[in-house]
Write an enzyme that holds these catalytic residues in place. Structure first.
Site, mmCIF file in Angstrom:
data_model
loop_
_atom_site.group_PDB
_atom_site.id
_atom_site.type_symbol
_atom_site.label_atom_id
_atom_site.label_comp_id
_atom_site.label_asym_id
_atom_site.label_seq_id
_atom_site.Cartn_x
_atom_site.Cartn_y
_atom_site.Cartn_z
ATOM 1 N N ARG A 70 0.767 -1.595 0.237
ATOM 2 C CA ARG A 70 -0.260 -0.059 -0.252
ATOM 3 C C ARG A 70 0.691 1.146 0.259
ATOM 4 N NH1 ARG A 70 -4.829 -1.436 3.884
ATOM 5 N NH2 ARG A 70 -5.275 1.194 3.997
ATOM 6 N N GLN A 101 -10.726 9.883 7.621
ATOM 7 C CA GLN A 101 -10.190 8.743 8.332
ATOM 8 C C GLN A 101 -8.746 8.226 7.387
ATOM 9 O OE1 GLN A 101 -14.061 6.662 8.763
ATOM 10 N NE2 GLN A 101 -14.366 8.238 7.499
ATOM 11 N N VAL A 103 -5.258 7.401 5.397
ATOM 12 C CA VAL A 103 -3.716 7.191 6.215
ATOM 13 C C VAL A 103 -2.888 7.332 5.446
ATOM 14 C CG1 VAL A 103 -4.478 5.002 8.330
ATOM 15 C CG2 VAL A 103 -3.870 4.489 5.548
ATOM 16 N N HIS A 119 -7.394 7.823 11.797
ATOM 17 C CA HIS A 119 -6.895 6.496 11.953
ATOM 18 C C HIS A 119 -5.218 5.847 11.907
ATOM 19 C CE1 HIS A 119 -11.658 5.022 11.007
ATOM 20 N NE2 HIS A 119 -10.993 5.266 12.234
ATOM 21 N N CYS A 127 7.693 0.448 17.362
ATOM 22 C CA CYS A 127 8.280 -0.791 18.232
ATOM 23 C C CYS A 127 6.794 -1.356 18.981
ATOM 24 C CB CYS A 127 9.437 -1.029 18.826
ATOM 25 S SG CYS A 127 9.951 -1.932 19.966
ATOM 26 N N CYS A 148 12.699 -3.705 15.825
ATOM 27 C CA CYS A 148 12.974 -2.266 16.657
ATOM 28 C C CYS A 148 15.064 -3.391 17.273
ATOM 29 C CB CYS A 148 12.298 -2.512 17.139
ATOM 30 S SG CYS A 148 12.636 -1.031 18.614
ATOM 31 N N THR A 188 -16.873 8.660 2.224
ATOM 32 C CA THR A 188 -17.534 8.374 3.268
ATOM 33 C C THR A 188 -18.128 6.981 3.349
ATOM 34 O OG1 THR A 188 -17.100 7.723 5.569
ATOM 35 C CG2 THR A 188 -17.091 9.537 4.939
ATOM 36 N N SER A 189 -18.001 5.756 4.014
ATOM 37 C CA SER A 189 -19.417 5.139 3.826
ATOM 38 C C SER A 189 -19.994 5.967 5.263
ATOM 39 C CB SER A 189 -18.886 3.852 3.976
ATOM 40 O OG SER A 189 -17.831 3.442 4.686
ATOM 41 N N GLU A 215 -22.701 8.300 -4.346
ATOM 42 C CA GLU A 215 -23.820 7.163 -3.575
ATOM 43 C C GLU A 215 -24.288 7.712 -1.863
ATOM 44 O OE1 GLU A 215 -22.197 2.718 -4.420
ATOM 45 O OE2 GLU A 215 -22.392 3.096 -2.362
HETATM 46 C C1 BJW Z 1 -16.535 8.175 -3.346
HETATM 47 C C2 BJW Z 1 -15.462 8.216 -4.638
HETATM 48 C C3 BJW Z 1 -15.075 9.205 -5.567
HETATM 49 C C4 BJW Z 1 -16.209 6.143 -3.879
HETATM 50 N N1 BJW Z 1 -16.016 10.598 -5.092
HETATM 51 N N2 BJW Z 1 -16.949 9.003 -3.098
HETATM 52 C C5 BJW Z 1 -19.793 -3.527 15.506
HETATM 53 C C6 BJW Z 1 -18.581 -5.061 15.882
HETATM 54 C C7 BJW Z 1 -17.247 -5.375 16.141
HETATM 55 C C8 BJW Z 1 -17.040 -4.032 15.691
HETATM 56 C C9 BJW Z 1 -17.920 -3.078 16.175
HETATM 57 C C10 BJW Z 1 -18.936 -2.974 15.806
HETATM 58 N N3 BJW Z 1 -19.934 -1.787 15.975
HETATM 59 C C11 BJW Z 1 -18.503 -0.996 16.614
HETATM 60 C C12 BJW Z 1 -17.806 -1.825 15.966
HETATM 61 C C13 BJW Z 1 -16.236 -0.731 16.305
HETATM 62 C C14 BJW Z 1 -15.472 -0.806 15.351
HETATM 63 C C15 BJW Z 1 -16.240 -0.646 13.586
HETATM 64 O O1 BJW Z 1 -16.629 0.293 13.491
HETATM 65 N N4 BJW Z 1 -16.879 -1.621 12.982
HETATM 66 C C16 BJW Z 1 -18.007 -1.440 12.205
HETATM 67 C C17 BJW Z 1 -16.977 -2.037 10.651
HETATM 68 C C18 BJW Z 1 -18.840 -2.176 12.769
HETATM 69 N N5 BJW Z 1 -14.905 0.289 14.884
HETATM 70 C C19 BJW Z 1 -13.545 -0.134 15.959
HETATM 71 O O2 BJW Z 1 -12.705 -1.085 16.031
HETATM 72 C C20 BJW Z 1 -12.319 1.352 16.322
HETATM 73 N N6 BJW Z 1 -12.041 1.360 17.583
HETATM 74 C C21 BJW Z 1 -13.061 1.784 18.638
HETATM 75 O O3 BJW Z 1 -14.057 1.287 18.316
HETATM 76 O O4 BJW Z 1 -11.952 1.490 19.702
HETATM 77 C C22 BJW Z 1 -13.220 0.962 20.572
HETATM 78 C C23 BJW Z 1 -12.836 0.188 21.448
HETATM 79 C C24 BJW Z 1 -11.695 -0.355 22.185
HETATM 80 C C25 BJW Z 1 -11.529 -2.117 22.339
HETATM 81 C C26 BJW Z 1 -12.175 -3.038 22.066
HETATM 82 C C27 BJW Z 1 -13.181 -2.612 21.434
HETATM 83 C C28 BJW Z 1 -13.432 -1.401 21.023
HETATM 84 C C29 BJW Z 1 -11.320 1.496 15.389
HETATM 85 C C30 BJW Z 1 -11.891 1.481 13.552
HETATM 86 C C31 BJW Z 1 -10.776 1.044 13.049
HETATM 87 C C32 BJW Z 1 -10.660 1.649 11.307
HETATM 88 N N7 BJW Z 1 -9.102 1.630 10.737
HETATM 89 C C33 BJW Z 1 -9.613 1.250 9.244
HETATM 90 C C34 BJW Z 1 -8.543 -0.115 8.463
HETATM 91 C C35 BJW Z 1 -7.205 0.644 8.531
HETATM 92 C C36 BJW Z 1 -6.615 -0.301 8.199
HETATM 93 C C37 BJW Z 1 -5.710 -0.294 7.048
HETATM 94 O O5 BJW Z 1 -6.008 1.027 6.461
HETATM 95 O O6 BJW Z 1 -5.513 -1.331 6.484
HETATM 96 O O7 BJW Z 1 -10.157 2.509 8.844
HETATM 97 S S1 BJW Z 1 -11.261 0.230 8.756
HETATM 98 C C38 BJW Z 1 -11.662 1.346 7.413
HETATM 99 O O8 BJW Z 1 -12.667 1.711 7.445
HETATM 100 C C39 BJW Z 1 -10.402 2.293 7.358
HETATM 101 C C40 BJW Z 1 -11.168 2.969 6.621
HETATM 102 O O9 BJW Z 1 -10.707 4.134 7.511
HETATM 103 C C41 BJW Z 1 -12.638 2.661 7.826
HETATM 104 C C42 BJW Z 1 -13.469 3.929 7.526
HETATM 105 O O10 BJW Z 1 -13.674 3.544 5.630
HETATM 106 P P1 BJW Z 1 -14.392 4.781 4.729
HETATM 107 O O11 BJW Z 1 -13.136 5.877 4.665
HETATM 108 O O12 BJW Z 1 -15.448 5.181 4.616
HETATM 109 O O13 BJW Z 1 -14.288 4.412 3.278
HETATM 110 P P2 BJW Z 1 -15.239 3.253 2.587
HETATM 111 O O14 BJW Z 1 -14.432 1.914 1.407
HETATM 112 O O15 BJW Z 1 -16.491 2.782 3.645
HETATM 113 O O16 BJW Z 1 -16.288 4.131 1.244
HETATM 114 C C43 BJW Z 1 -15.685 4.747 0.658
HETATM 115 C C44 BJW Z 1 -16.807 5.636 0.319
HETATM 116 O O17 BJW Z 1 -16.400 7.391 -0.990
HETATM 117 C C45 BJW Z 1 -18.355 4.814 -0.109
HETATM 118 O O18 BJW Z 1 -19.693 5.470 0.131
HETATM 119 C C46 BJW Z 1 -18.044 5.646 -1.762
HETATM 120 O O19 BJW Z 1 -19.202 5.580 -2.108
HETATM 121 C C47 BJW Z 1 -17.248 6.303 -1.859
HETATM 122 N N8 BJW Z 1 -16.794 6.573 -2.985
HETATM 123 N N9 BJW Z 1 -15.857 6.405 -4.679
HETATM 124 C C48 BJW Z 1 -16.840 10.500 -3.366
HETATM 125 N N10 BJW Z 1 -14.414 9.316 -6.399
HETATM 126 ZN ZN ZN Z 2 11.732 -1.782 20.671
#
Ligand code: BJW
Ligand code: ZN
Length: 248
Positions: A70, A101, A103, A119, A127, A148, A188-189, A215
């Site tokens: 990536r 959101q 990175v 994020h 480390c 590290c 963002t979704s 959308e």
């Molecule tokens: C366009 C376009 C164009 C396209 N123009 N638009 C139930 C079950 C399990 C867990 C949970 C739950 N409920 C809540 C949780 C917690 C969980 C969560 O939210 N899960 C849900 C998904 C269900 N959240 C967490 O775990 C967070 N931490 C937390 O809650 O801590 C408290 C805690 C601590 C200890 C124990 C338990 C809880 C942390 C969340 C971290 C998310 N990290 C990620 C991955 C990073 C890894 C990586 O990069 O490899 O971050 S997830 C991923 O989604 C990434 C993104 O930042 C994030 C958001 O996605 P985003 O940006 O919205 O992208 P897409 O792809 O979803 O959408 C793109 C949009 O663009 C679409 O709408 C398209 O239509 C549009 N689009 N082209 C305009 N040209």
């Molecule tokens: Zn270290």
């Protein structure tokens, strides 16, 4: 009417503080895949195998290789007209905050000055044992998970599922949400929490909420205005209107 821009331009005339809350969609036109939806990387790869700490401990080399892949893609991309328009808003308002959101660093590279990365950032690493930072490009990473000097594994500084968001960044985003006059939610979704609370907080505390997406999403019904289209096309059009409003 959810797509009539008259009220938006009225708000943009008097607004002082603008918040952009962004997600993967804003970088799609730079060539970086989104996570969900058409062409999303998680249609092919499982987030539970790549985006949590246990997966990293179980198979550090595989997870590390995925981030190296990536990084290479991100290094070869550049900000698109969506990022650039957001940075240009800084010329017309007292305060323009980006709470993202993503990175990928593209908002900073486009010139946005206040960027809160909810994020994390793919260029930063640390480390897991002693916390020492190892940032690319200063550190020459290989495709195997590096160690590290203390022997601990080095991980990307990205918030995985089940991990807490950086508290200072989240609090600063909440403050910006409470204070802004207009909040744009771009590409963002809006399904990942707690980040997705930010635009709802803005709305609850009186901001005019505008969604820009190709959308409808979870957030559309709460938005004051829903602009369906690519952010790299919609945002430059809005910016052109801002330039007229602000110079007449
Ligand atoms: C366009 C376009 C164009 C396209 N123009 N638009 C139930 C079950 C399990 C867990 C949970 C739950 N409920 C809540 C949780 C917690 C969980 C969560 O939210 N899960 C849900 C998904 C269900 N959240 C967490 O775990 C967070 N931490 C937390 O809650 O801590 C408290 C805690 C601590 C200890 C124990 C338990 C809880 C942390 C969340 C971290 C998310 N990290 C990620 C991955 C990073 C890894 C990586 O990069 O490899 O971050 S997830 C991923 O989604 C990434 C993104 O930042 C994030 C958001 O996605 P985003 O940006 O919205 O992208 P897409 O792809 O979803 O959408 C793109 C949009 O663009 C679409 O709408 C398209 O239509 C549009 N689009 N082209 C305009 N040209
Ligand atoms: Zn270290």
């Amino acid at each position: 009417m959810k797509n009539d821009k008259t009220e938006l331009f009225e708000k943009l005339k008097t607004a002082k503080k603008i918040l952009f809350f962004t997600g993967a969609g804003i970088s799609a036109e730079s060539g970086i895949s989104t996570f969900r939806g058409a062409g999303g990387i998680w249609n092919k790869l499982k987030p539970e195998e790549l985006a949590n700490f246990n997966a990293f401990l179980k198979n550090p080399d595989m997870v590390w290789e995925w981030y190296q892949y990536r990084r290479k893609i991100i290094n070869e991309t550049k900000p698109n007209p969506g990022h650039i328009s957001i940075a240009e808003f800084q010329n017309y308002y007292d305060e323009v905050v980006v709470s993202t959101q993503n990175v990928d660093n593209l908002h900073r590279r486009a010139g946005s000055k206040i960027v809160y990365e909810l994020h994390g950032n793919i260029e930063r690493n640390y480390c897991i044992n002693c916390g020492k930072n190892y940032n690319s490009p200063d550190f020459n990473f290989t495709d195997k998970a590096p160690r590290c000097e203390c022997g601990g594994l080095i991980r990307p500084d990205i918030v995985w599922f089940g991990e807490y968001l950086p508290q200072d960044v989240f609090s600063a985003s909440e403050k910006a949400a409470e204070e802004c006059d207009v909040c744009f939610v771009v590409g963002t979704s809006a399904v990942v929490y707690p980040a997705a609370q930010i635009p709802m907080l803005a709305k609850r505390t009186g901001a005019y909420l505008v969604e820009v997406n190709i959308e409808e999403t979870e957030l559309t019904y709460r938005a004051d205005l829903s602009l369906i289209g690519k952010s790299g096309e919609v945002l430059p059009q809005i910016l052109e209107e801002v330039k007229k409003i602000k110079t007449t």
